[in-house]
Design a protein around this motif. Structure first.
Motif, mmCIF file in Angstrom:
data_model
loop_
_atom_site.group_PDB
_atom_site.id
_atom_site.type_symbol
_atom_site.label_atom_id
_atom_site.label_comp_id
_atom_site.label_asym_id
_atom_site.label_seq_id
_atom_site.Cartn_x
_atom_site.Cartn_y
_atom_site.Cartn_z
ATOM 1 N N ARG A 102 0.868 -1.162 0.039
ATOM 2 C CA ARG A 102 -0.038 0.007 0.031
ATOM 3 C C ARG A 102 0.989 1.168 -0.059
ATOM 4 O O ARG A 102 1.992 1.203 0.374
ATOM 5 N N SER A 103 0.267 2.340 -0.591
ATOM 6 C CA SER A 103 1.075 3.592 -0.489
ATOM 7 C C SER A 103 1.204 4.302 0.883
ATOM 8 O O SER A 103 0.562 3.854 1.870
ATOM 9 N N LEU A 104 1.801 5.269 0.866
ATOM 10 C CA LEU A 104 2.356 5.768 2.365
ATOM 11 C C LEU A 104 1.545 6.667 2.862
ATOM 12 O O LEU A 104 1.325 6.587 4.148
ATOM 13 N N VAL A 105 0.698 7.518 2.160
ATOM 14 C CA VAL A 105 -0.058 8.421 2.855
ATOM 15 C C VAL A 105 -1.173 7.932 3.832
ATOM 16 O O VAL A 105 -1.381 8.479 4.937
ATOM 17 N N ASN A 106 -1.842 6.977 3.600
ATOM 18 C CA ASN A 106 -2.873 6.346 4.250
ATOM 19 C C ASN A 106 -2.231 6.042 5.916
ATOM 20 O O ASN A 106 -2.777 5.874 6.884
ATOM 21 N N LEU A 107 -1.024 5.361 5.911
ATOM 22 C CA LEU A 107 -0.114 4.946 6.999
ATOM 23 C C LEU A 107 0.137 6.253 7.914
ATOM 24 O O LEU A 107 -0.133 6.090 8.969
ATOM 25 N N LEU A 108 0.409 7.064 7.026
ATOM 26 C CA LEU A 108 0.939 8.536 8.074
ATOM 27 C C LEU A 108 -0.213 9.216 8.493
ATOM 28 O O LEU A 108 -0.200 9.516 9.835
ATOM 29 N N LYS A 109 -1.589 9.056 7.933
ATOM 30 C CA LYS A 109 -2.767 9.786 8.362
ATOM 31 C C LYS A 109 -3.007 9.066 9.396
ATOM 32 O O LYS A 109 -3.700 9.406 10.511
ATOM 33 N N THR A 110 -3.182 7.747 9.575
ATOM 34 C CA THR A 110 -3.316 6.942 10.691
ATOM 35 C C THR A 110 -2.587 7.226 11.710
ATOM 36 O O THR A 110 -3.161 7.085 12.912
ATOM 37 N N ILE A 111 -1.405 7.197 11.773
ATOM 38 C CA ILE A 111 -0.382 7.692 12.649
ATOM 39 C C ILE A 111 -0.793 8.930 13.203
ATOM 40 O O ILE A 111 -0.817 8.938 14.497
ATOM 41 N N GLU A 112 -1.090 9.764 12.638
ATOM 42 C CA GLU A 112 -1.372 11.265 12.870
ATOM 43 C C GLU A 112 -2.529 11.353 13.876
ATOM 44 O O GLU A 112 -2.789 11.863 14.900
ATOM 45 N N GLN A 113 -3.584 10.150 13.759
ATOM 46 C CA GLN A 113 -4.857 10.399 14.379
ATOM 47 C C GLN A 113 -4.551 9.901 16.050
ATOM 48 O O GLN A 113 -5.593 10.039 16.768
ATOM 49 N N THR A 114 -3.430 9.398 16.220
ATOM 50 C CA THR A 114 -3.110 9.294 17.704
ATOM 51 C C THR A 114 -2.978 10.479 18.303
ATOM 52 O O THR A 114 -2.804 10.384 19.536
ATOM 53 N N ASN A 115 -2.710 11.612 17.767
ATOM 54 C CA ASN A 115 -2.621 12.913 18.227
ATOM 55 C C ASN A 115 -1.148 12.884 19.203
ATOM 56 O O ASN A 115 -1.056 13.744 20.028
ATOM 57 N N SER A 116 -0.282 12.133 18.375
ATOM 58 C CA SER A 116 0.879 12.142 19.079
ATOM 59 C C SER A 116 2.136 12.999 18.341
ATOM 60 O O SER A 116 3.139 13.669 18.800
ATOM 61 N N VAL A 117 1.961 12.585 16.983
ATOM 62 C CA VAL A 117 3.059 13.438 16.150
ATOM 63 C C VAL A 117 2.001 13.527 14.899
ATOM 64 O O VAL A 117 1.017 13.209 14.680
ATOM 65 N N ARG A 118 2.556 14.581 14.167
ATOM 66 C CA ARG A 118 1.868 14.957 12.853
ATOM 67 C C ARG A 118 3.053 14.749 11.728
ATOM 68 O O ARG A 118 4.106 15.074 12.087
#
Length: 373
Positions: A344-360
């Motif tokens: 899978r491409s990268l953007v969805n993974l980064l968005k999912t990590i962002e939703q932890t509200n720990s990093v953006r």
């Protein structure tokens, strides 16, 4: 899987496979009943409440199982304990910042360059299937499946070498002249003889590779040289991760036995399921139990983040997606847990990590900046 009850029971008891976990967790996300930092009793209540709904979805889900079962969703944890993110909380937190641009970065693929003994370079990415080179009675061919395969046609001898190199964002598989199979991870290289004519079959690795060594008559040992480490085997399956920017070389044995050495008199013999951690700076080799599923995730098309620090995660993503990573803020204690399909491409993974509200994340071309919230 026979039914929904069996699937959920295995999940709650911790006996589910990675594929079964992905199936249950995907359903949780869709239904708004995700596992979070809940007690086992609360999870059991969700089990009872959701069993009927999941059962009605099992049949259609099973029909698409082969398409995504390797891993469908990533669940994340923050800090040192393993907690699960709750989508219900995501829906009630509209202020979560999603700063990843929509210009996506594709996943890596089969890419490599073959360097012949005369210095000529052949792009295995672009070459059509068929014969690529013939030297000293040995043919190198690219198969229709995109594998590099060597076959020996006569008994001529040579002491020449080929090198196969994968870039960041690439991987490749090669069958060596002795019949051994090697899978190269991204940003790796393997140097090997065109023909194994010495008593020992010796190759040189930089980066990461999984080996299935062909056992030969006469007990000719197979040696992998990686930095200051030497691994000696007869016929066995093992993985070596020896990137130059990693603190240690990690050798994991899946089958057979291997001898790991970093200097004379410092040998260790591994048993299946063990990992040798060789830190050249400390000079000692430590043997520990290996999480084979985690180690082999890359070869099996997965990222498995097992409460892994954000810097280590981004190092893996940088190699596979061919990105540059930089950081803003203190990343101490930022770790995540979950599975993600490497195709899978990268953007969805980064968005999912962002939703932890720990990093953006801030994305500028192929440069990703990780910003502590």
């Amino acid at each position: 899987m026979k039914n929904a009850k069996e699937l959920l029971d295995k999940y709650l008891s911790g006996e589910a496979t990675s594929e079964e976990k992905a199936l249950v967790e995907t359903w949780y996300l869709q239904e708004g009943l995700p596992p979070s930092d809940l007690s086992q009793q609360q999870l059991q209540e969700e089990h009872d409440m959701g069993l009927k709904a999941l059962h009605s979805q099992i049949s259609p889900v099973r029909r698409i199982w082969p398409r995504w079962a390797a891993a469908a969703v990533i669940l994340l944890c923050v800090g040192t304990a393993a907690f699960y993110m709750t989508p219900a909380k995501q829906h009630t937190q509209p202020d979560v910042a999603v700063n990843v641009t929509e210009a996506d970065i594709p996943a890596g693929s089969n890419k490599a360059v073959l360097t012949l003994s005369n210095g000529k370079k052949i792009s295995l990415t672009d070459a059509a299937p068929g014969s690529l080179a013939r030297e000293y009675g040995v043919s190198a061919e690219k198969t229709a499946d995109g594998e590099l395969v060597y076959t020996s046609n006569d008994a001529s001898s040579a002491n020449e070498y080929h090198t196969i190199t994968t870039p960041a964002g690439g991987q490749y598989q090669v069958t060596l002249p002795d019949g051994s199979h090697v899978w190269l991870n991204a940003a790796s290289s393997l140097r090997y003889p065109v023909k194994f004519i010495q008593q020992e079959r010796q190759v040189e690795l930089s980066g990461e590779a999984y080996f299935e060594v062909n056992k030969q008559a006469g007990k000719r040992s197979f040696i992998v040289q990686t930095g200051g480490q030497q691994v000696e085997v007869l016929g066995t399956h093992f993985n070596i991760s020896g990137y130059t920017n990693d603190a240690a070389i990690k050798t994991t044995l899946l089958e057979g036995s291997v001898r790991v050495r970093n200097k004379p008199g410092s040998d260790v013999l591994l048993k299946p399921g063990q990992m040798a951690i060789n830190n050249p700076a400390k000079g000692a080799i430590r043997v520990t139990a290996a999480d084979v599923e985690d180690v082999m995730a890359w070869k099996n098309g997965l990222f498995i983040f097992n409460n892994e620090h954000i810097r280590d995660i981004m190092t893996k993503l940088a190699r596979w997606y061919d990105i540059e990573v930089q950081y803003e803020g203190d990343m101490t204690g930022v770790a995540f847990q979950g599975n993600y399909q490497r195709s899978r491409s990268l953007v969805n993974l980064l968005k999912t990590i962002e939703q932890t509200n720990s990093v953006r994340f801030k994305t500028e071309g192929r440069r990703i900046t990780v910003i502590r919230q």
